[in-house]
Write a protein that holds these residues in place. Structure first.
Motif, PDB file in Angstrom:
ATOM      1  N   TYR A   1       0.845  -1.192   0.000  1.00 53.85           N
ATOM      2  CA  TYR A   1       0.000   0.000   0.000  1.00 53.85           C
ATOM      3  C   TYR A   1       0.884   1.247   0.000  1.00 53.85           C
ATOM      4  O   TYR A   1       1.702   1.443   0.900  1.00 53.85           O
ATOM      5  CB  TYR A   1      -0.897  -0.049   1.237  1.00 53.85           C
ATOM      6  N   VAL A   2       0.690   2.091  -1.004  1.00 57.27           N
ATOM      7  CA  VAL A   2       1.450   3.332  -1.128  1.00 57.27           C
ATOM      8  C   VAL A   2       0.470   4.505  -1.123  1.00 57.27           C
ATOM      9  O   VAL A   2      -0.526   4.503  -1.848  1.00 57.27           O
ATOM     10  CB  VAL A   2       2.287   3.354  -2.423  1.00 57.27           C
ATOM     11  N   ARG A   3       0.754   5.487  -0.285  1.00 60.18           N
ATOM     12  CA  ARG A   3      -0.048   6.712  -0.219  1.00 60.18           C
ATOM     13  C   ARG A   3       0.915   7.891  -0.154  1.00 60.18           C
ATOM     14  O   ARG A   3       1.726   7.997   0.760  1.00 60.18           O
ATOM     15  CB  ARG A   3      -0.945   6.692   1.027  1.00 60.18           C
ATOM     16  N   ASN A   4       0.830   8.763  -1.125  1.00 63.62           N
ATOM     17  CA  ASN A   4       1.789   9.863  -1.228  1.00 63.62           C
ATOM     18  C   ASN A   4       1.425  11.038  -0.326  1.00 63.62           C
ATOM     19  O   ASN A   4       0.333  11.108   0.236  1.00 63.62           O
ATOM     20  CB  ASN A   4       1.859  10.357  -2.671  1.00 63.62           C
ATOM     21  N   ILE A   5       2.363  11.974  -0.223  1.00 64.50           N
ATOM     22  CA  ILE A   5       2.122  13.257   0.437  1.00 64.50           C
ATOM     23  C   ILE A   5       2.602  14.353  -0.510  1.00 64.50           C
ATOM     24  O   ILE A   5       3.778  14.388  -0.888  1.00 64.50           O
ATOM     25  CB  ILE A   5       2.876  13.364   1.775  1.00 64.50           C
ATOM     26  N   THR A   6       1.692  15.227  -0.918  1.00 64.84           N
ATOM     27  CA  THR A   6       2.056  16.361  -1.766  1.00 64.84           C
ATOM     28  C   THR A   6       2.487  17.505  -0.855  1.00 64.84           C
ATOM     29  O   THR A   6       1.665  18.337  -0.444  1.00 64.84           O
ATOM     30  CB  THR A   6       0.863  16.777  -2.656  1.00 64.84           C
ATOM     31  N   ASP A   7       3.776  17.534  -0.519  1.00 65.21           N
ATOM     32  CA  ASP A   7       4.257  18.483   0.493  1.00 65.21           C
ATOM     33  C   ASP A   7       4.868  19.743  -0.110  1.00 65.21           C
ATOM     34  O   ASP A   7       5.520  20.513   0.604  1.00 65.21           O
ATOM     35  CB  ASP A   7       5.237  17.799   1.451  1.00 65.21           C
ATOM     36  N   VAL A   8       4.667  19.968  -1.413  1.00 63.54           N
ATOM     37  CA  VAL A   8       4.970  21.265  -2.017  1.00 63.54           C
ATOM     38  C   VAL A   8       3.849  21.550  -3.001  1.00 63.54           C
ATOM     39  O   VAL A   8       3.535  20.736  -3.859  1.00 63.54           O
ATOM     40  CB  VAL A   8       6.362  21.297  -2.682  1.00 63.54           C
TER      41      VAL A   8
ATOM     42  N   ILE B   1       5.354  30.914   8.647  1.00 69.14           N
ATOM     43  CA  ILE B   1       6.239  29.796   8.969  1.00 69.14           C
ATOM     44  C   ILE B   1       6.756  29.170   7.684  1.00 69.14           C
ATOM     45  O   ILE B   1       6.219  29.402   6.597  1.00 69.14           O
ATOM     46  CB  ILE B   1       5.534  28.719   9.824  1.00 69.14           C
ATOM     47  N   ASP B   2       7.798  28.360   7.809  1.00 74.76           N
ATOM     48  CA  ASP B   2       8.348  27.671   6.651  1.00 74.76           C
ATOM     49  C   ASP B   2       7.364  26.613   6.153  1.00 74.76           C
ATOM     50  O   ASP B   2       6.687  25.955   6.961  1.00 74.76           O
ATOM     51  CB  ASP B   2       9.668  26.996   7.042  1.00 74.76           C
ATOM     52  N   HIS B   3       7.276  26.454   4.833  1.00 73.01           N
ATOM     53  CA  HIS B   3       6.302  25.518   4.273  1.00 73.01           C
ATOM     54  C   HIS B   3       6.578  24.079   4.712  1.00 73.01           C
ATOM     55  O   HIS B   3       5.645  23.291   4.886  1.00 73.01           O
ATOM     56  CB  HIS B   3       6.297  25.599   2.739  1.00 73.01           C
ATOM     57  N   GLN B   4       7.846  23.733   4.934  1.00 71.15           N
ATOM     58  CA  GLN B   4       8.165  22.382   5.382  1.00 71.15           C
ATOM     59  C   GLN B   4       7.691  22.158   6.818  1.00 71.15           C
ATOM     60  O   GLN B   4       7.224  21.068   7.159  1.00 71.15           O
ATOM     61  CB  GLN B   4       9.667  22.134   5.260  1.00 71.15           C
TER      62      GLN B   4
ATOM     63  N   SER C   1       9.908  28.244 -10.379  1.00 68.19           N
ATOM     64  CA  SER C   1       9.610  28.695  -9.018  1.00 68.19           C
ATOM     65  C   SER C   1       9.762  30.199  -8.915  1.00 68.19           C
ATOM     66  O   SER C   1      10.663  30.791  -9.516  1.00 68.19           O
ATOM     67  CB  SER C   1      10.541  28.017  -8.015  1.00 68.19           C
ATOM     68  N   LYS C   2       8.871  30.801  -8.138  1.00 64.56           N
ATOM     69  CA  LYS C   2       8.991  32.220  -7.861  1.00 64.56           C
ATOM     70  C   LYS C   2      10.074  32.438  -6.803  1.00 64.56           C
ATOM     71  O   LYS C   2      10.507  31.503  -6.130  1.00 64.56           O
ATOM     72  CB  LYS C   2       7.651  32.766  -7.375  1.00 64.56           C
ATOM     73  N   GLU C   3      10.476  33.679  -6.652  1.00 63.12           N
ATOM     74  CA  GLU C   3      11.506  33.992  -5.666  1.00 63.12           C
ATOM     75  C   GLU C   3      11.040  33.576  -4.273  1.00 63.12           C
ATOM     76  O   GLU C   3       9.916  33.876  -3.859  1.00 63.12           O
ATOM     77  CB  GLU C   3      11.800  35.497  -5.689  1.00 63.12           C
ATOM     78  N   GLY C   4      11.899  32.855  -3.581  1.00 60.06           N
ATOM     79  CA  GLY C   4      11.595  32.393  -2.236  1.00 60.06           C
ATOM     80  C   GLY C   4      10.882  31.060  -2.178  1.00 60.06           C
ATOM     81  O   GLY C   4      10.730  30.491  -1.097  1.00 60.06           O
ATOM     82  N   GLU C   5      10.415  30.543  -3.314  1.00 60.35           N
ATOM     83  CA  GLU C   5       9.748  29.247  -3.332  1.00 60.35           C
ATOM     84  C   GLU C   5      10.769  28.119  -3.445  1.00 60.35           C
ATOM     85  O   GLU C   5      11.866  28.319  -3.981  1.00 60.35           O
ATOM     86  CB  GLU C   5       8.770  29.153  -4.507  1.00 60.35           C
ATOM     87  N   PRO C   6      10.444  26.927  -2.973  1.00 60.01           N
ATOM     88  CA  PRO C   6      11.359  25.786  -3.142  1.00 60.01           C
ATOM     89  C   PRO C   6      11.560  25.498  -4.623  1.00 60.01           C
ATOM     90  O   PRO C   6      10.643  25.687  -5.437  1.00 60.01           O
ATOM     91  CB  PRO C   6      10.636  24.644  -2.432  1.00 60.01           C
TER      92      PRO C   6
ATOM     93  N   TRP D   1      15.068  22.950 -17.761  1.00 57.70           N
ATOM     94  CA  TRP D   1      14.339  24.179 -18.118  1.00 57.70           C
ATOM     95  C   TRP D   1      14.543  25.272 -17.075  1.00 57.70           C
ATOM     96  O   TRP D   1      13.821  26.258 -17.045  1.00 57.70           O
ATOM     97  CB  TRP D   1      12.835  23.850 -18.254  1.00 57.70           C
ATOM     98  N   GLY D   2      15.508  25.053 -16.189  1.00 57.57           N
ATOM     99  CA  GLY D   2      15.788  26.016 -15.141  1.00 57.57           C
ATOM    100  C   GLY D   2      15.242  25.544 -13.801  1.00 57.57           C
ATOM    101  O   GLY D   2      14.554  24.524 -13.699  1.00 57.57           O
ATOM    102  N   ALA D   3      15.543  26.312 -12.754  1.00 57.59           N
ATOM    103  CA  ALA D   3      15.083  25.949 -11.410  1.00 57.59           C
ATOM    104  C   ALA D   3      13.569  26.047 -11.350  1.00 57.59           C
ATOM    105  O   ALA D   3      12.963  27.012 -11.808  1.00 57.59           O
ATOM    106  CB  ALA D   3      15.717  26.874 -10.380  1.00 57.59           C
ATOM    107  N   GLY D   4      12.955  25.010 -10.790  1.00 56.10           N
ATOM    108  CA  GLY D   4      11.493  25.003 -10.721  1.00 56.10           C
ATOM    109  C   GLY D   4      10.999  23.901  -9.819  1.00 56.10           C
ATOM    110  O   GLY D   4      11.752  23.331  -9.021  1.00 56.10           O
ATOM    111  N   ARG D   5       9.704  23.600  -9.956  1.00 53.65           N
ATOM    112  CA  ARG D   5       9.093  22.558  -9.139  1.00 53.65           C
ATOM    113  C   ARG D   5       8.041  21.815  -9.953  1.00 53.65           C
ATOM    114  O   ARG D   5       7.565  22.309 -10.979  1.00 53.65           O
ATOM    115  CB  ARG D   5       8.485  23.145  -7.868  1.00 53.65           C
ATOM    116  N   PRO D   6       7.685  20.609  -9.495  1.00 52.75           N
ATOM    117  CA  PRO D   6       6.774  19.778 -10.288  1.00 52.75           C
ATOM    118  C   PRO D   6       5.355  20.330 -10.319  1.00 52.75           C
ATOM    119  O   PRO D   6       4.911  21.017  -9.398  1.00 52.75           O
ATOM    120  CB  PRO D   6       6.792  18.426  -9.553  1.00 52.75           C
TER     121      PRO D   6
END
Length: 380
Positions: free
Chosen positions: A60-67, A80-83, A189-194, A200-205
């Motif tokens: 059984y696999v259940r993910n966490i979308t933490d960003v 607070i920090d997103h993490q 990613s915008k400035e300050g985002e993970p 294609w450059g720094a970014g996130r999924p």
């Protein structure tokens, strides 16, 4: 066992060979566990326990979308920090489900930990023509290249797809896209985002690709069951299918798609955006876990329903009757057969619970204790 598969819109025999590979979409941790969450995960817990009680091994696999945009916005509001926010809400979520007696997943991958692998998967989709990159660092899945496959799960027409796509976080009017329904695989990613490095450059999924990559890494190219709430059918699960099957080039991504109905309050679906939430922790503060579990499982997994305090009280009374009857050792084979038949009929848990009630009424304490335990109820 017959289960209703959303992709084929039919109840079909579920006949797993070897280990059952189950993936259920997890939470985006920025708020407390509401009744809709609890309903979904208690339903799949009952399915897992049933399969394991019949001798199957379940991974059984259940993910966490933490960003995610919502996490980043809420963390900014709280200062607070997103993490830190994600860790806090995951701990609260786990505590609620532990109290309800749910079996923990065998793997619970995090989007943040999977981001490098996601970037690699997106690059593969671009290389094969299933996706395209724009000059500003956005990467989109090419739904036109997917042909009739995109829409096969939901069976929505184009207008309904566009409406739901826009309502559920899509960007149909974003500039330079080839088609309005093309969905984000990677974003700058915008400035300050993970952010993570990518071609294609720094970014996130993007959201949809996260689940595909996590499921494929943990369970292999083909799943036995993929599950989640019915609100995820489009666009989330629709997107998962087309991108996963182009990554694996190995046939269908999942043999079965199981979707759980929506829980409402006063006739309206519970939603964080609306704010009409009933929290699992509030019910657990007033009732023992078995009562809340009984209350949730008394609804068929594919049905929509609204929270009802009177129904919750009836569940409490039923659990008391079970406890009084559980001391006996009598067995009723006919009722046990009826219980199993209900489970086999598309996981008809309301009928199965009614059969447990009959066992209690007729003094079949041995049968009651055994089969209640198969659904996670401890009566001693």
């Amino acid at each position: 066992m017959q289960l209703f598969d959303t992709r084929t819109a039919s109840a079909r025999p579920f006949e797993p060979a070897g280990t059952v590979r189950l993936y259920v979409c997890g939470i985006t941790p920025y708020d407390a566990t509401h009744l809709g969450h609890a309903f979904t995960y208690v339903i799949f817990d009952a399915l897992i326990r049933t399969l394991e009680s019949r001798g199957h091994t379940v991974r059984y696999v259940r993910n966490i979308t933490d960003v995610d945009d919502d996490i980043l916005r809420k963390a900014d509001e709280l200062g607070i920090d997103h993490q830190e926010l994600a860790r806090r809400e995951v701990a609260s979520f786990d505590a609620d489900l532990d109290t309800l007696g749910l079996r923990r997943p065998d793997a619970e991958p995090l989007a943040t930990e999977t981001a490098p692998a996601i970037a690699e998967a997106v690059a593969e989709l671009v290389e094969t023509g299933a996706a395209y990159a724009l000059n500003d660092g956005r990467v989109y899945f090419n739904t036109s290249a997917a042909g009739d496959d995109f829409g096969q799960l939901s069976r929505l027409d184009h207008a309904d797809m566009l409406r739901q796509f826009a309502e559920k976080g899509g960007d149909p009017e974003a500039p330079d896209k080839r088609a309005q329904l093309d969905f984000l695989l990677w974003q700058p990613s915008k400035e300050g985002e993970p952010s993570w490095s990518s071609p294609w450059g720094a970014g996130r999924p993007g959201w949809h690709i996260e689940c595909s990559v996590m499921a494929l890494r943990e369970l292999g190219d083909t799943l036995d069951i993929h599950g989640g709430g019915r609100d995820l059918i489009f666009p989330h699960h629709e997107a998962e299918i087309v991108q996963s099957e182009r990554l694996t080039r190995n046939g269908e991504f999942s043999h079965f798609w199981l979707h759980v109905g929506m829980v409402g309050l006063d006739g309206e679906k519970m939603s964080k955006s609306v704010g009409n939430l009933v929290f699992a922790s509030d019910l657990l503060a007033r009732h023992e876990p078995a009562v809340v579990r009984r209350y949730l499982l008394s609804h068929h997994y594919r049905s929509d329903w609204s929270h009802d305090e009177e129904e919750l009280e009836r569940a409490a009374a039923a659990v008391k009757r079970w406890r009084r009857a559980a001391d006996g050792e009598e067995r009723d084979r006919e009722l046990e057969h009826a219980f199993g038949a209900a489970i086999d009929d598309d996981l008809d848990l309301p009928t199965a619970l009614a059969t447990l009630d009959t066992m209690a009424q007729q003094g079949a304490g041995g049968s009651l204790t055994r089969w209640a335990a198969s659904l996670g109820f401890v009566l001693d």
